[in-house]
Design an enzyme around this catalytic site. Structure first.
Site, PDB file in Angstrom:
ATOM      1  N   ASP A  13     -58.371 -11.542  -2.657  1.00 44.73           N
ATOM      2  CA  ASP A  13     -57.111 -11.064  -3.194  1.00 44.73           C
ATOM      3  C   ASP A  13     -56.817 -11.955  -4.412  1.00 44.73           C
ATOM      4  O   ASP A  13     -57.413 -13.032  -4.553  1.00 44.73           O
ATOM      5  CB  ASP A  13     -56.011 -11.219  -2.135  1.00 44.73           C
ATOM      6  N   ASP A  15     -53.224 -12.106  -6.471  1.00 44.36           N
ATOM      7  CA  ASP A  15     -51.852 -12.641  -6.523  1.00 44.36           C
ATOM      8  C   ASP A  15     -51.577 -13.492  -5.274  1.00 44.36           C
ATOM      9  O   ASP A  15     -51.667 -13.000  -4.149  1.00 44.36           O
ATOM     10  CB  ASP A  15     -50.831 -11.492  -6.568  1.00 44.36           C
ATOM     11  N   GLY A  50     -48.876  -7.753  -1.387  1.00 43.95           N
ATOM     12  CA  GLY A  50     -50.082  -6.949  -1.174  1.00 43.95           C
ATOM     13  C   GLY A  50     -49.862  -5.455  -1.340  1.00 43.95           C
ATOM     14  O   GLY A  50     -50.828  -4.699  -1.389  1.00 43.95           O
ATOM     15  N   ILE A  51     -48.616  -5.035  -1.419  1.00 47.86           N
ATOM     16  CA  ILE A  51     -48.302  -3.598  -1.490  1.00 47.86           C
ATOM     17  C   ILE A  51     -48.313  -3.134  -2.950  1.00 47.86           C
ATOM     18  O   ILE A  51     -47.745  -3.801  -3.821  1.00 47.86           O
ATOM     19  CB  ILE A  51     -46.917  -3.313  -0.844  1.00 47.86           C
ATOM     20  N   ARG A  53     -47.707  -0.968  -6.528  1.00 45.92           N
ATOM     21  CA  ARG A  53     -46.453  -0.891  -7.294  1.00 45.92           C
ATOM     22  C   ARG A  53     -45.496   0.179  -6.749  1.00 45.92           C
ATOM     23  O   ARG A  53     -44.335  -0.104  -6.459  1.00 45.92           O
ATOM     24  CB  ARG A  53     -46.775  -0.638  -8.770  1.00 45.92           C
ATOM     25  N   SER A 122     -53.333  -5.069  -7.698  1.00 45.67           N
ATOM     26  CA  SER A 122     -52.687  -5.101  -9.012  1.00 45.67           C
ATOM     27  C   SER A 122     -53.496  -4.432 -10.115  1.00 45.67           C
ATOM     28  O   SER A 122     -54.661  -4.773 -10.337  1.00 45.67           O
ATOM     29  CB  SER A 122     -52.421  -6.548  -9.423  1.00 45.67           C
ATOM     30  N   ASN A 124     -52.828  -5.019 -13.004  1.00 46.40           N
ATOM     31  CA  ASN A 124     -52.858  -6.074 -14.022  1.00 46.40           C
ATOM     32  C   ASN A 124     -53.963  -7.103 -13.760  1.00 46.40           C
ATOM     33  O   ASN A 124     -54.057  -8.098 -14.486  1.00 46.40           O
ATOM     34  CB  ASN A 124     -51.506  -6.799 -14.058  1.00 46.40           C
ATOM     35  N   ASP A 176     -53.155 -13.633   1.104  1.00 40.56           N
ATOM     36  CA  ASP A 176     -51.887 -14.313   1.415  1.00 40.56           C
ATOM     37  C   ASP A 176     -50.869 -13.337   2.023  1.00 40.56           C
ATOM     38  O   ASP A 176     -49.746 -13.726   2.268  1.00 40.56           O
ATOM     39  CB  ASP A 176     -51.278 -14.935   0.142  1.00 40.56           C
TER      40      ASP A 176
END
Ligand code: G6P
Ligand code: MG
Length: 223
Positions: A13, A15, A50-51, A53, A122, A124, A176
């Site tokens: 993961d 973020d 984790g969800i 957008r 993400s 991004n 996380d």
């Protein structure tokens, strides 16, 4: 539990694991939530991790019993507004925003021949990995726009494993978020949770912070 010697790769993961960006998602979502009259709370903040957008926006609207108040078009505008604010916050990211210990961990994985890929919800992610100077460590980054279902569905970690051409038993996934740990477990990989062990109680291995994650520590836990 698998043996350490069976492990050949790691699915990450981003973020809150590689990048110190979870705090920026929180700032941007909180600003939007409060503008819409939704009261922010720690539990909501944790569940948003984790969800994706649009899923995050729907959770925020549900928290304020507003789920039927906005058209799809309006929701897309709200999600775009959050992303614009978020992009502003992450525009100044540098390699110093790699979370503690993660640069050294990636270096040790590379030196020892492990393969790595990224399973981030993400859109991004490529931009952020580039800003942090981490892009070259990874064989590939799953494109979240190509998924049928986001975390907690296993699909993203299954795809991250496929990028490495390794079997689930040969992989450790790092997360996380509780949704992400469920995704890793569903994909059949060994799950490594970073953060509060009570929140990440379904993880196979638990670490309180990124600074504690080393190959030696993982080996000690797996045996
Ligand atoms: C990660 C973060 C979430 C974020 C999601 C989508 O999973 O943990 O907080 O909502 O990615 O990110 P994006 O940058 O595409 O809005
Ligand atoms: Mg995360």
């Amino acid at each position: 539990m698998v043996k350490f010697s069976e492990i050949k790769g790691f699915t990450f993961d981003m973020d809150g694991v590689l990048a110190d960006t979870a705090k920026f998602h929180t700032v941007a979502w909180r600003q939007l939530a409060e503008k819409l009259g939704v009261t922010w709370n720690d539990d909501l903040q944790e569940r948003l991790k984790g969800i994706d957008r649009m899923g995050s926006l729907n959770m925020i609207l549900a928290e304020g019993n507003l789920e039927n108040q906005y058209s799809q078009e309006q929701k897309e505008a709200l999600a775009a507004e959050k992303n614009d604010n978020y992009r502003q916050l992450i525009s100044t990211l540098t390699p110093s925003d790699v979370l503690p210990g993660m640069q050294a961990f990636l270096d040790s994985l590379k030196a020892n021949g492990y393969l790595m890929s990224v399973a981030s919800a993400s859109k991004n992610a490529p931009f952020i990995l580039d800003k942090l100077g981490l892009a070259d460590y990874f064989v590939g980054v799953v494109d979240p726009a190509s998924l049928h279902a986001g975390k907690p569905d296993p699909e993203i970690f299954v795809r991250a494993g496929e990028l490495l051409k390794l079997a689930p038993e040969q992989l450790i996934g790092l997360e996380d978020s509780a949704a992400g740990i469920q995704s890793i477990n569903g994909a059949g990989q060994t799950s490594l949770g970073i953060g509060n062990p009570q929140v990440l109680s379904e993880a196979d291995l638990n670490f309180e912070s990124t600074a504690e994650v080393t190959l030696a520590a993982i080996q000690a836990k797996l045996g």
